[in-house]
Design an enzyme around this catalytic site. Structure first.
Site, PDB file in Angstrom:
ATOM      1  N   GLU A 102       4.065  10.740  -5.597  1.00  0.00           N
ATOM      2  CA  GLU A 102       3.360   9.648  -6.277  1.00  0.00           C
ATOM      3  C   GLU A 102       1.914  10.075  -6.548  1.00  0.00           C
ATOM      4  O   GLU A 102       1.199  10.470  -5.629  1.00  0.00           O
ATOM      5  CB  GLU A 102       3.356   8.372  -5.428  1.00  0.00           C
ATOM      6  CG  GLU A 102       2.756   7.200  -6.208  1.00  0.00           C
ATOM      7  CD  GLU A 102       2.558   5.940  -5.369  1.00  0.00           C
ATOM      8  OE1 GLU A 102       2.104   6.044  -4.217  1.00  0.00           O
ATOM      9  OE2 GLU A 102       2.841   4.847  -5.883  1.00  0.00           O
ATOM     10  N   GLU A 113       5.666  -3.279   0.852  1.00  0.00           N
ATOM     11  CA  GLU A 113       5.720  -3.016  -0.601  1.00  0.00           C
ATOM     12  C   GLU A 113       4.974  -1.715  -0.818  1.00  0.00           C
ATOM     13  O   GLU A 113       3.741  -1.691  -0.784  1.00  0.00           O
ATOM     14  CB  GLU A 113       5.037  -4.152  -1.372  1.00  0.00           C
ATOM     15  CG  GLU A 113       5.729  -5.483  -1.294  1.00  0.00           C
ATOM     16  CD  GLU A 113       6.845  -5.626  -2.313  1.00  0.00           C
ATOM     17  OE1 GLU A 113       6.989  -4.757  -3.184  1.00  0.00           O
ATOM     18  OE2 GLU A 113       7.585  -6.611  -2.211  1.00  0.00           O
ATOM     19  N   GLY A 143       0.826  -1.205   0.000  1.00  0.00           N
ATOM     20  CA  GLY A 143       0.000   0.000   0.000  1.00  0.00           C
ATOM     21  C   GLY A 143       0.859   1.252   0.000  1.00  0.00           C
ATOM     22  O   GLY A 143       2.036   1.226  -0.391  1.00  0.00           O
ATOM     23  N   THR A 191       0.800   4.794   4.961  1.00  0.00           N
ATOM     24  CA  THR A 191       0.150   3.707   5.700  1.00  0.00           C
ATOM     25  C   THR A 191       1.203   2.714   6.196  1.00  0.00           C
ATOM     26  O   THR A 191       1.127   2.231   7.334  1.00  0.00           O
ATOM     27  CB  THR A 191      -0.862   2.967   4.795  1.00  0.00           C
ATOM     28  OG1 THR A 191      -1.581   3.903   4.013  1.00  0.00           O
ATOM     29  CG2 THR A 191      -1.823   2.122   5.613  1.00  0.00           C
ATOM     30  N   GLY A 192       2.166   2.434   5.353  1.00  0.00           N
ATOM     31  CA  GLY A 192       3.223   1.485   5.735  1.00  0.00           C
ATOM     32  C   GLY A 192       3.982   1.939   6.963  1.00  0.00           C
ATOM     33  O   GLY A 192       4.258   1.152   7.879  1.00  0.00           O
TER      34      GLY A 192
HETATM   35  N1  LIG Z   1       5.230  -1.946  -3.957  1.00  0.00           N
HETATM   36  C1  LIG Z   1       4.191  -2.679  -4.349  1.00  0.00           C
HETATM   37  O1  LIG Z   1       4.301  -3.858  -4.645  1.00  0.00           O
HETATM   38  C2  LIG Z   1       2.830  -2.034  -4.461  1.00  0.00           C
HETATM   39  C3  LIG Z   1       1.837  -2.688  -5.192  1.00  0.00           C
HETATM   40  C4  LIG Z   1       0.597  -2.083  -5.321  1.00  0.00           C
HETATM   41  C5  LIG Z   1       0.334  -0.854  -4.742  1.00  0.00           C
HETATM   42  N2  LIG Z   1       1.304  -0.240  -4.040  1.00  0.00           N
HETATM   43  C6  LIG Z   1       1.047   1.080  -3.450  1.00  0.00           C
HETATM   44  O2  LIG Z   1      -0.237   1.099  -2.838  1.00  0.00           O
HETATM   45  C7  LIG Z   1      -0.760   2.426  -2.857  1.00  0.00           C
HETATM   46  C8  LIG Z   1      -2.170   2.423  -3.364  1.00  0.00           C
HETATM   47  O3  LIG Z   1      -2.963   1.506  -2.676  1.00  0.00           O
HETATM   48  P1  LIG Z   1      -4.049   1.918  -1.583  1.00  0.00           P
HETATM   49  O4  LIG Z   1      -4.620   3.260  -1.910  1.00  0.00           O
HETATM   50  O5  LIG Z   1      -4.965   0.758  -1.466  1.00  0.00           O
HETATM   51  O6  LIG Z   1      -3.121   2.035  -0.300  1.00  0.00           O
HETATM   52  P2  LIG Z   1      -3.530   2.280   1.227  1.00  0.00           P
HETATM   53  O7  LIG Z   1      -2.263   2.413   1.979  1.00  0.00           O
HETATM   54  O8  LIG Z   1      -4.530   3.367   1.341  1.00  0.00           O
HETATM   55  O9  LIG Z   1      -4.317   0.944   1.665  1.00  0.00           O
HETATM   56  C9  LIG Z   1      -3.708  -0.321   1.554  1.00  0.00           C
HETATM   57  C10 LIG Z   1      -4.330  -1.270   2.560  1.00  0.00           C
HETATM   58  O10 LIG Z   1      -4.008  -0.819   3.878  1.00  0.00           O
HETATM   59  C11 LIG Z   1      -5.177  -0.842   4.680  1.00  0.00           C
HETATM   60  N3  LIG Z   1      -4.997   0.156   5.743  1.00  0.00           N
HETATM   61  C12 LIG Z   1      -5.196   1.485   5.665  1.00  0.00           C
HETATM   62  N4  LIG Z   1      -4.926   2.073   6.846  1.00  0.00           N
HETATM   63  C13 LIG Z   1      -4.546   1.083   7.695  1.00  0.00           C
HETATM   64  C14 LIG Z   1      -4.148   1.043   9.062  1.00  0.00           C
HETATM   65  N5  LIG Z   1      -4.086   2.147   9.794  1.00  0.00           N
HETATM   66  N6  LIG Z   1      -3.824  -0.141   9.600  1.00  0.00           N
HETATM   67  C15 LIG Z   1      -3.875  -1.265   8.858  1.00  0.00           C
HETATM   68  N7  LIG Z   1      -4.262  -1.301   7.566  1.00  0.00           N
HETATM   69  C16 LIG Z   1      -4.581  -0.135   6.990  1.00  0.00           C
HETATM   70  C17 LIG Z   1      -6.302  -0.551   3.705  1.00  0.00           C
HETATM   71  O11 LIG Z   1      -7.535  -0.965   4.213  1.00  0.00           O
HETATM   72  C18 LIG Z   1      -5.856  -1.367   2.495  1.00  0.00           C
HETATM   73  O12 LIG Z   1      -6.220  -2.725   2.628  1.00  0.00           O
HETATM   74  C19 LIG Z   1       0.176   3.215  -3.738  1.00  0.00           C
HETATM   75  O13 LIG Z   1       1.054   3.971  -2.968  1.00  0.00           O
HETATM   76  C20 LIG Z   1       0.934   2.132  -4.498  1.00  0.00           C
HETATM   77  O14 LIG Z   1       2.181   2.533  -4.997  1.00  0.00           O
HETATM   78  C21 LIG Z   1       2.544  -0.808  -3.872  1.00  0.00           C
END
Ligand SMILES: NC(=O)c1ccc[n+]([C@@H]2O[C@H](COP(=O)([O-])OP(=O)(O)OC[C@H]3O[C@@H](n4cnc5c(N)ncnc54)[C@H](O)[C@@H]3O)[C@@H](O)[C@H]2O)c1
Length: 493
Positions: free
Chosen positions: A388, A252, A229, A233-234
């Site tokens: 991004e 990731e 994600g 968030t990470g």
């Molecule tokens: N490096 C990789 O392999 C890869 C692959 C795909 C997407 N991404 C990245 O993902 C992002 C887009 O995806 P998104 O909008 O779904 O990301 P996001 O961070 O908003 O959400 C990702 C996941 O995290 C969960 N989440 C959100 N807040 C949380 C918390 N406080 N605690 C635990 N879980 C939580 C969400 O419910 C979701 O399932 C972009 O930055 C993209 O580059 C990275």
């Protein structure tokens, strides 16, 4: 009856299908027309506790299987995913707005990942360590127990089903949460998983990040977590996990990946590579998209004009239509974010040479459709080039020499992928060495190969996936020292 109402839409916990214990649900929106398709469970922390408990109960028997028996389960799941690929792809496309033909490809990749890790089960090996004649020294690789996965919206089935393979192969049981925006294919996969796997080995939970996701991250029995994600968030997950215990967290995350076109490049191939590298067929919503085009000044005009022409030919359309090249942005929030970056590009003085607007024609009028957008002469250090966007917006900029290209390419906080087009071997290898990125393509873009290790430098993440390193990352190493002779005099420490 639509395809989304033909699946149970319930979470999978301990082999059973359940909604939230307090009955709460989340609406699922179709990004192509803004309509509510169906509802999914909005699980609470207590529901997530149930899922972790179920996974904990299932762990001893799963871990005790012979590795090849676990591989058999993974292979059966791969067969079933392939057999159901059309239905799964339709759900992904309905849910996240990407063209159906692209989502068909995702089920193939998911099945491929299952088969890859099924083939790798015997490679979770320890080693024997030289220790003299009186002692046997060896290491064991053991699973963690219950592990958690949380994933992004852009490849829903692939991230839920394909990405659980390594953890399962190593003998862990899994609790996995897809994005709340795109859970349908994971819940459809739960129908299949339920028939193949013993109860509790795989648990699929749905809900919001700060509720169900947080409960998984903060659960004291989940000591290994993998997240896909956004970088914000990470980082929050890393911090949250550390409040509870010392956990092994791999990430990731996002990217702002460069594609550098050197003056000796084959220009036609470079244009095709730049087009493909942006992953317009996923609306640019790919972490690996090469979204910064850094072109040598001598061919800059030629590349930008050629690319703009090809981008104009990309067909916007409904995700289910066979001739659609680019579909809808996943939701309104993401749509607004992309549109705001188009405004930022204009404010920063970049030249808008293609797209830059919402599609409002006919059947697309109520959906979140944005035309493929190209800005030229972008300030390499401005927001458009540094942040991004995760949408169909490509930022082009010229460079004069290798050092400048590298300085620009490495100037961002991310380091996921990078691409270079050149016919000069020395330039290619220099670039591969000097660029701060976890995955580098020379004379191509946007290809993943199983076994090669995907993951980022800098704020793009920690850890590598889809390779042997990932398999080992789902294990803990234990050293065993057996003295069976007389203790030898101490050497070293
Ligand atoms: N490096 C990789 O392999 C890869 C692959 C795909 C997407 N991404 C990245 O993902 C992002 C887009 O995806 P998104 O909008 O779904 O990301 P996001 O961070 O908003 O959400 C990702 C996941 O995290 C969960 N989440 C959100 N807040 C949380 C918390 N406080 N605690 C635990 N879980 C939580 C969400 O419910 C979701 O399932 C972009 O930055 C993209 O580059 C990275």
């Amino acid at each position: 009856m639509t395809i989304a109402t033909q699946i149970s839409n319930l979470a999978l916990i301990g082999g059973e299908r359940r909604g939230a214990s307090d009955g709460r649900t989340l609406d699922v929106l179709n990004p192509s027309n803004g309509e509510i398709i169906t509802q999914i469970p909005r699980l609470s922390a207590a529901d997530v506790d149930d899922a972790v408990d179920a996974a904990k109960r299932a762990f001893p028997a799963w871990a005790a299987l012979e590795p090849l028996q676990r591989a058999g389960y993974l292979d059966r799941l791969a067969d079933a995913i392939e057999a159901n690929s059309e239905r799964l792809a339709q759900l992904d496309s309905l849910d996240n707005g990407s063209p159906l033909h692209e989502m068909r490809f995702d089920s193939k990749v998911a099945a491929g990942q299952l088969r890859y890790f099924a083939g790798l089960v015997l490679e979770a090996q320890g080693s024997t360590i030289p220790a003299g004649n009186e002692r046997l020294m060896y290491s064991l690789r053991q699973p963690y127990g219950v592990v958690g996965r949380i994933s992004a919206f852009n490849h829903p089935l692939l991230f839920t089903v394909g990405k659980m393979a390594g953890a399962l192969a190593a003998g862990n049981t899994v609790v996995t949460k897809p994005s709340e925006h795109t859970s349908l294919s994971s819940l459809a996969a739960a129908d299949i998983i339920q028939e193949i796997f013993p109860p509790g080995v795989i648990n699929i939970i749905t809900g919001l990040g700060h509720e169900a996701g947080d409960a998984l991250v903060a659960h004291p029995d989940v000591l290994r977590l993998a997240f896909i994600g956004a970088d914000g968030t990470g980082r929050a997950i890393q911090r949250r996990a550390a409040e509870v215990a010392v956990k092994h967290v791999t990430l990731e995350l996002g990217g702002k990946n460069p594609i550098v076109i050197f003056p000796d490049a084959d220009v036609d191939k470079a244009i095709t590579g730049a087009l493909r590298g942006m992953n317009f067929t996923w609306q640019g919503q790919s972490c690996g998209s090469t979204s910064r085009l850094i072109v040598h000044r001598s061919i800059h005009r030629q590349v930008v004009d050629g690319l703009a022409e090809k981008m104009e030919a990309i067909r916007s359309g409904l995700p289910q239509d066979a001739d659609t090249d680019i579909g809808a942005i996943v939701n309104e929030q993401q749509f607004n974010k992309v549109m705001s970056y188009i405004e930022i590009g204009k404010e920063e003085g970049a030249d808008l040479v293609a797209g830059g607007y919402r599609v409002t024609d006919g059947a697309l009028a109520d959906g979140f459709f944005i035309r493929p957008t190209l800005f030229d002469n972008v300030d390499p250090y401005g927001r458009l080039a540094q942040e991004e966007i995760f949408g169909p917006v490509l930022a082009a900029m010229p460079f004069d020499d290798y050092d400048e290209a590298l300085r620009i390419a490495n100037s961002v906080q991310y380091g996921l992928t990078a691409s270079a087009f050149t016919q000069d071997l020395a330039t290619a290898h220099r670039f591969a060495r000097d660029i701060e990125a976890g995955y580098v393509w020379i004379n191509e873009t946007s290809r993943h190969f199983l076994g090669t290790g995907f993951g980022g430098y800098k704020n793009s993440g920690i850890g590598r996936e889809e390779n042997h390193e990932e398999l080992l990352s789902w294990t803990q190493s234990k050293n065993v020292s057996v003295l069976f002779g007389t203790e030898a005099p101490r050497a070293g420490h």
